[in-house]
Structure formats: structure tokens, C-alpha cells
Design a protein around this motif. Structure first.
Motif, PDB file in Angstrom:
ATOM      1  N   GLU A  72      37.931  44.733  42.487  1.00  0.00           N
ATOM      2  CA  GLU A  72      38.204  43.994  43.722  1.00  0.00           C
ATOM      3  C   GLU A  72      37.253  44.414  44.832  1.00  0.00           C
ATOM      4  O   GLU A  72      36.731  43.571  45.581  1.00  0.00           O
ATOM      5  N   ARG A  76      34.544  42.005  46.740  1.00  0.00           N
ATOM      6  CA  ARG A  76      34.617  41.848  48.199  1.00  0.00           C
ATOM      7  C   ARG A  76      33.302  42.274  48.854  1.00  0.00           C
ATOM      8  O   ARG A  76      32.770  41.574  49.735  1.00  0.00           O
ATOM      9  N   LYS A  99      38.900  37.994  42.250  1.00  0.00           N
ATOM     10  CA  LYS A  99      39.926  38.085  43.300  1.00  0.00           C
ATOM     11  C   LYS A  99      39.339  38.647  44.579  1.00  0.00           C
ATOM     12  O   LYS A  99      39.561  38.115  45.673  1.00  0.00           O
ATOM     13  N   GLY A 100      38.571  39.733  44.467  1.00  0.00           N
ATOM     14  CA  GLY A 100      37.946  40.313  45.648  1.00  0.00           C
ATOM     15  C   GLY A 100      37.016  39.339  46.341  1.00  0.00           C
ATOM     16  O   GLY A 100      36.997  39.250  47.571  1.00  0.00           O
ATOM     17  N   LEU A 102      37.113  35.981  46.187  1.00  0.00           N
ATOM     18  CA  LEU A 102      37.869  34.866  46.758  1.00  0.00           C
ATOM     19  C   LEU A 102      38.573  35.276  48.050  1.00  0.00           C
ATOM     20  O   LEU A 102      38.544  34.547  49.049  1.00  0.00           O
ATOM     21  N   GLU A 103      39.194  36.451  48.034  1.00  0.00           N
ATOM     22  CA  GLU A 103      39.905  36.910  49.222  1.00  0.00           C
ATOM     23  C   GLU A 103      38.964  37.212  50.378  1.00  0.00           C
ATOM     24  O   GLU A 103      39.371  37.179  51.540  1.00  0.00           O
ATOM     25  N   ALA A 104      37.696  37.507  50.064  1.00  0.00           N
ATOM     26  CA  ALA A 104      36.714  37.753  51.108  1.00  0.00           C
ATOM     27  C   ALA A 104      36.090  36.459  51.633  1.00  0.00           C
ATOM     28  O   ALA A 104      35.228  36.495  52.516  1.00  0.00           O
ATOM     29  N   GLY A 105      36.513  35.330  51.079  1.00  0.00           N
ATOM     30  CA  GLY A 105      36.025  34.038  51.545  1.00  0.00           C
ATOM     31  C   GLY A 105      34.726  33.596  50.909  1.00  0.00           C
ATOM     32  O   GLY A 105      34.059  32.686  51.412  1.00  0.00           O
ATOM     33  N   SER A 108      33.588  32.292  44.107  1.00  0.00           N
ATOM     34  CA  SER A 108      34.055  33.040  42.944  1.00  0.00           C
ATOM     35  C   SER A 108      33.846  32.196  41.702  1.00  0.00           C
ATOM     36  O   SER A 108      34.521  31.185  41.492  1.00  0.00           O
ATOM     37  N   HIS A 124      41.732  33.126  40.155  1.00  0.00           N
ATOM     38  CA  HIS A 124      40.901  33.434  41.319  1.00  0.00           C
ATOM     39  C   HIS A 124      39.500  32.826  41.219  1.00  0.00           C
ATOM     40  O   HIS A 124      38.656  33.061  42.090  1.00  0.00           O
TER      41      HIS A 124
END
Length: 248
Positions: A72, A76, A99-100, A102-105, A108, A124
């Protein structure tokens, strides 16, 4: 074709006849068309991806494992540095990096493979391509990445790692960084390469220098960033020399 080699039906007849066997779907000529379609689909999906890094890792890594958190962090940090993240699209370490990212915008990417024990891309992935053939999939990992970051993994990860090293070593691809994350996991492998393979003369110290080992995901990303910056500077210098008529 003459005598007994002349076919009893025409090519068009065989093409348009729906009453015959469907065995032709599994013949080598038809497989060539499927292989071609996989390359076309992959090129079409990824051609405008922009700077990206391929992240490899085990499908067996559990979400509660430290290696998952490491994945992750890598995903990120890559997005924060301006890269898209490409993985094999599966669970475990691949899922963690996706996941990292995607969550960082960031973007992915998952390049899935048809296997009897993996079902589809992880949740993700926001840009996914599925493949039947490993070699077509591997081409995409290399063609659209400017570096590899390798998390702890098994045979599949080792396969991707050593193929990448071989391509760089043999200059089949432009040299790019290959970073192993996890000194406790990868250290023994590098010790063997240095103490056994290099000692026997089957690899050289120059070959081993293609691999960088770290525990810090941010250092791994920094290595990729610096390598990409160096390539950009070399390209700019080459263009400047060409424009002034001094190629050397």
C-alpha cells in the motif's frame, strides 16, 4: 497443390459452414489471432497511460501481513511521485499496491491473467486488461513501465523479476531501475547470486548492480524518480545536440 493435396471444399465453404466441428477454435492458426488481439487490446488500453511503474508481489500475501501494508505504501508513494501503478491485478501484494494507488487518487492498473485459482481483478483496479497468455501480459508490464518495484513474492514474482533483469542485461529494453523491497526477504537471494553465481562466473558484478535492495518504500520510489529524471536529461541533451548539428 496437386492430386490428393487438392482440398475437397473451398476456404469460403469451410468458413461459412456452421454444421462442422468447432475444433478449429483450438488450432494454432486461430490462437495466433487471439494472441494478436491480446496485444491490440493491451496497446489500446495503455497507450495513453503516461509514466507508470510495474509493481510485482505475491498473490498469497494476507491483508493483515506487514508486506500488504508495504505494498500500500509503495502504491501511494508512486502516485504522489506522479506515476500510475501497474500490477498483475490479483490479490495479495498486487491488490495492496493497487489499493494504495487508488486511495492516493492515482491510476490503478491491473493486468490480469487467466488462471484456474484466481478469479478476476481485485476491486482496487480502475483500468484493467485480462490476458490468456503470459507472454502478452509480460510485454505490457515492460512496455508501459519506466521501472519495476518488487515486493516479496513466489515463483510468479521471481519469473517477472528475472525476466526484467535479463531484458535490461541484454539491452533488449532501455535500462530502467529494478528495486527489491524487503531486505529480510530478498537478502538471501542476493547473497546467493553474489556468493555462488558471481563466484562461478555465471553472472557479473555489473549484472548484480542492476538490482537495488531496500526496506523503505519511499527510497524505492526515489530511485525510480531519479532514474526517470536521468533519462529525461539524456533525451533533452540528445535533442539539443541534434538541433545544433553536434550529435557527439
Amino acid at each position: 497443390m496437386r492430386r490428393s493435396k487438392v482440398p475437397r471444399s473451398t476456404t469460403d465453404q469451410r468458413l461459412l459452414d456452421s454444421r462442422g466441428s468447432a475444433d478449429w477454435l483450438h488450432t494454432d492458426p486461430w490462437r495466433v489471432m487471439r494472441i494478436q488481439s491480446e496485444f491490440v487490446n493491451g496497446f489500446g488500453a495503455l497507450a495513453e497511460l503516461g509514466p507508470a511503474v510495474s509493481v510485482f508481489g505475491s498473490a498469497r500475501t494476507r491483508p493483515e501481513a506487514p508486506e500488504y501494508a508495504l505494498g500500500e505504501q509503495v502504491g501511494r508513494a508512486l502516485v504522489e511521485a506522479g506515476f500510475a501503478v501497474i500490477t498483475g491485478g490479483g490479490p495479495g501484494g498486487m491488490e495492496a499496491a493497487n489499493k494504495g494507488a487508488l486511495e492516493a487518487g492515482g491510476t490503478s492498473v491491473g493486468l490480469g491473467i487467466e488462471l484456474p485459482f484466481e478469479a478476476g481483478l481485485n476491486e482496487h483496479v480502475d483500468l484493467g486488461v485480462n490476458f490468456r497468455y503470459f507472454f502478452a501480459r509480460k510485454t505490457m508490464f515492460v512496455k508501459y513501465a519506466c521501472g519495476f518495484i518488487v515486493l516479496p513474492g513466489g515463483f510468479g514474482t521471481l519469473d517477472e523479476l528475472f525476466e526484467a533483469v535479463t531484458l535490461v542485461q541484454t539491452q533488449k529494453v532501455t535500462s530502467f531501475p529494478i528495486v527489491l523491497v524487503g531486505t529480510g526477504y530478498w537478502g538471501g537471494l542476493l547473497d546467493w547470486l553474489r556468493g555462488t553465481a558471481a563466484a562461478a562466473g555465471t553472472v557479473s558484478e555489473k549484472d548484480l548492480a542492476l538490482l537495488t535492495l531496500t526496506d523503505d518504500p519511499h527510497e524505492a520510489v526515489r530511485i525510480v524518480v531519479e532514474a526517470e529524471r536521468a533519462v529525461a536529461e539524456q533525451q533533452a541533451l540528445a535533442e539539443q545536440r541534434a538541433a545544433t548539428g553536434h550529435p557527439e
